[in-house]
Scaffold this motif. Structure first.
Motif, short mmCIF file in Angstrom:
data_model
loop_
_atom_site.label_atom_id
_atom_site.label_comp_id
_atom_site.label_asym_id
_atom_site.label_seq_id
_atom_site.Cartn_x
_atom_site.Cartn_y
_atom_site.Cartn_z
N GLU A 146 0.88 -1.17 0.19
CA GLU A 146 0.15 0.15 0.03
C GLU A 146 0.92 1.21 -0.27
N LYS A 147 0.34 2.07 -0.49
CA LYS A 147 1.39 3.51 -0.48
C LYS A 147 1.32 4.27 0.73
N GLN A 148 0.13 4.62 1.77
CA GLN A 148 1.15 4.60 3.18
C GLN A 148 1.71 3.42 3.65
N GLU A 149 1.75 2.64 3.68
CA GLU A 149 3.37 1.11 3.82
C GLU A 149 4.28 2.03 3.56
N LYS A 150 4.29 2.14 1.92
CA LYS A 150 5.29 2.03 1.15
C LYS A 150 6.48 3.71 1.65
N ALA A 151 5.34 4.35 1.76
CA ALA A 151 5.54 5.86 1.94
C ALA A 151 6.66 5.37 3.84
N THR A 152 6.29 4.81 4.37
CA THR A 152 6.40 4.38 5.70
C THR A 152 7.19 3.81 5.98
N TRP B 58 11.07 6.08 4.30
CA TRP B 58 11.20 6.88 5.45
C TRP B 58 12.44 6.32 6.80
N TYR C 222 11.65 1.88 -3.87
CA TYR C 222 11.23 2.36 -3.41
C TYR C 222 9.61 2.99 -4.45
#
Length: 85
Positions: free
Chosen positions: A2-8, A11, A81
């Motif tokens: 998921e986009k949020q998991e990928k961003a987390t 970072w 990513y």
């Protein structure tokens, strides 16, 4: 992923790289130039005591090398990513 998991995850890995590289920079600049100066002054590089060399030039060289290492790590991380352009 998921986009949020990928961003987390991105970072989290980015912060890990920053902590490692800044720790190296701290050890070289503060540690070698100040804390371990007396021990390092037992050795010479180019006719200068090693502790003095680190305090004056060595930490700057290490910092520049760390910049290139960080750029390479971030380029690989961006590709990993899917954030590369």
């Amino acid at each position: 992923m998921e986009k949020q998991e990928k961003a987390t995850a991105y970072w989290k890995e980015n912060k890990k790289y920053l902590i490692i590289l800044l720790s190296i920079w701290f050890l070289v600049s503060f540690g070698a130039g100040i804390i371990f100066k007396d021990y390092l002054n037992n050795f010479k590089i180019g006719g200068f005591k090693l502790g003095f060399w680190f305090a004056q030039q060595g930490s700057i060289y290490v910092f520049v090398v760390l910049i290139f290492v960080y750029v390479r790590l971030m380029n690989n991380l961006d590709k990993k990513y899917g954030y590369d352009e």
